[in-house]
Write a protein that holds these residues in place. Structure first.
Motif, mmCIF file in Angstrom:
data_model
loop_
_atom_site.group_PDB
_atom_site.id
_atom_site.type_symbol
_atom_site.label_atom_id
_atom_site.label_comp_id
_atom_site.label_asym_id
_atom_site.label_seq_id
_atom_site.Cartn_x
_atom_site.Cartn_y
_atom_site.Cartn_z
ATOM 1 N N LEU A 148 0.838 -1.266 0.020
ATOM 2 C CA LEU A 148 0.058 -0.097 -0.048
ATOM 3 C C LEU A 148 0.905 1.300 0.011
ATOM 4 O O LEU A 148 0.439 2.296 -0.215
ATOM 5 C CB LEU A 148 -1.034 -0.071 1.246
ATOM 6 C CG LEU A 148 -1.968 -1.125 1.049
ATOM 7 C CD1 LEU A 148 -2.695 -0.833 2.571
ATOM 8 C CD2 LEU A 148 -2.691 -1.026 0.431
ATOM 9 N N TYR A 150 2.637 2.065 -2.198
ATOM 10 C CA TYR A 150 2.929 2.740 -3.540
ATOM 11 C C TYR A 150 1.809 3.631 -3.908
ATOM 12 O O TYR A 150 1.783 4.243 -4.870
ATOM 13 C CB TYR A 150 2.762 1.604 -4.490
ATOM 14 C CG TYR A 150 4.063 0.501 -4.509
ATOM 15 C CD1 TYR A 150 5.219 0.821 -4.791
ATOM 16 C CD2 TYR A 150 4.000 -0.805 -3.863
ATOM 17 C CE1 TYR A 150 6.495 0.178 -5.013
ATOM 18 C CE2 TYR A 150 5.055 -1.464 -3.664
ATOM 19 C CZ TYR A 150 6.213 -1.193 -4.103
ATOM 20 O OH TYR A 150 7.485 -1.845 -4.241
ATOM 21 N N ILE A 151 0.661 3.524 -3.086
ATOM 22 C CA ILE A 151 -0.410 4.448 -3.223
ATOM 23 C C ILE A 151 -0.282 5.655 -2.044
ATOM 24 O O ILE A 151 -1.281 6.092 -1.736
ATOM 25 C CB ILE A 151 -1.648 3.819 -3.295
ATOM 26 C CG1 ILE A 151 -1.949 2.976 -2.061
ATOM 27 C CG2 ILE A 151 -1.929 2.834 -4.490
ATOM 28 C CD1 ILE A 151 -3.239 2.348 -1.819
ATOM 29 N N LYS A 152 0.781 5.844 -1.563
ATOM 30 C CA LYS A 152 1.121 6.766 -0.578
ATOM 31 C C LYS A 152 0.266 6.475 0.723
ATOM 32 O O LYS A 152 0.004 7.463 1.386
ATOM 33 C CB LYS A 152 0.922 8.303 -0.970
ATOM 34 C CG LYS A 152 1.684 8.454 -2.304
ATOM 35 C CD LYS A 152 3.162 8.474 -2.251
ATOM 36 C CE LYS A 152 3.711 8.829 -3.375
ATOM 37 N NZ LYS A 152 5.412 8.820 -3.449
#
Length: 282
Positions: A148, A150-152
């Motif tokens: 997760l 990677y989606i900040k």
């Protein structure tokens, strides 16, 4: 008074379950919860119960410690049981038609099934917290949620909050027991009177407890600032999680047990009546 609360408390022991990777134990708990809701009859629920008993035996945690965790939800179990018993409808009415409260046979079966589900769910969660330290548990959650990032999504901050919360549970329990003992020494009575008087008697406990919790939180924040804590960007781990042979064995064994329970849940209702008819014919 609060000694029966076992959530967040670690039971040290040298067992197969204690040495497992926390990620495997978290995935096993998720799989066990899935099995609880997949099981739609008492035969498969009994198989799930055998699974949790086997996990407790393998963990070398006393059954008393696991069962103590259920005491904290006794009120919830009774409340949900009463609601389901009185409001769940069915075809076989057990009380007279003119009664205001109607109890059905299907309602009794559904209530027992629902209470057993909650009972086994709490026991499984208790086994996880009793065999895993809060640090290892939060490290496992952080590792599982790492994609997760990677989606900040603030995975590290969430794991840190959970770690602090789990560490504070035993501390707050001890603090509450000390406040209760101090109030009793001053003549406070928490056990007599009606429910309103008991609720009013809790106020002298809550105010010092909240003050103590805020003070500890402030001290923790100052300690983190003094040690130049800067979050997850440049932070490394002293102990890295690694899969071992125990984790592989546990993963394969649990997958086999899940498959067995699912297959049993599918075919048991077809096989058992056939066996019963065969016995009657014989």
């Amino acid at each position: 008074m609060l000694n029966d609360v076992t959530f967040g408390q670690y039971y040290p022991a040298q067992s197969f379950v204690h040495k497992l990777d926390p990620r495997i134990k978290l995935l096993a708990l998720i799989g066990f919860i899935t099995l609880l809701f997949v099981a739609d009859n008492f035969y498969s629920l009994f198989a799930v119960a055998l699974l949790i008993v086997a996990a407790i035996i393998a963990s070398r945690v006393p059954f008393k410690s696991v069962l103590r965790s259920v005491k904290g939800i006794i009120f919830i179990l009774i409340f949900t049981a009463v609601l389901n018993l009185f409001f769940h409808r069915g075809e076989h009415l057990l009380t007279p038609e003119n009664w205001f409260i109607k109890i059905y046979l299907e309602g009794i079966i559904f209530t027992v099934f629902f209470v057993l589900r909650l009972f086994f769910l709490v026991m499984a969660s208790s086994v996880l917290t009793l065999t895993t330290t809060p640090v290892a548990l939060t490290d496992g959650i952080e590792s599982l949620l790492k994609p997760l990032t990677y989606i900040k999504f603030p995975v590290h901050e969430l794991a840190l909050i959970m770690s602090i919360a789990l560490r504070f549970i035993p501390t707050l329990i001890d603090e509450t027991n000390r406040i209760i003992a101090a109030q009793k020494a001053r003549g406070a009575d928490f056990e007599s009177g009606n429910i309103f008087k008991r609720i009013k008697a809790i106020i002298p406990i809550l105010i010092p407890l909240l003050i103590s919790a805020f003070r500890r939180a402030d001290e923790l924040g100052e300690a983190m600032d003094a040690r130049c804590y800067s979050g997850s960007k440049t932070r490394t781990k002293f102990k890295k999680l690694k899969f071992g042979w125990r984790d592989l064995v546990a993963f394969l064994l649990f997958c086999a047990l899940i498959a067995g329970v699912v297959l049993f849940n599918i075919y048991c209702l077809q096989i058992i009546p056939q066996i019963a008819d065969y016995i009657k014919i014989r």
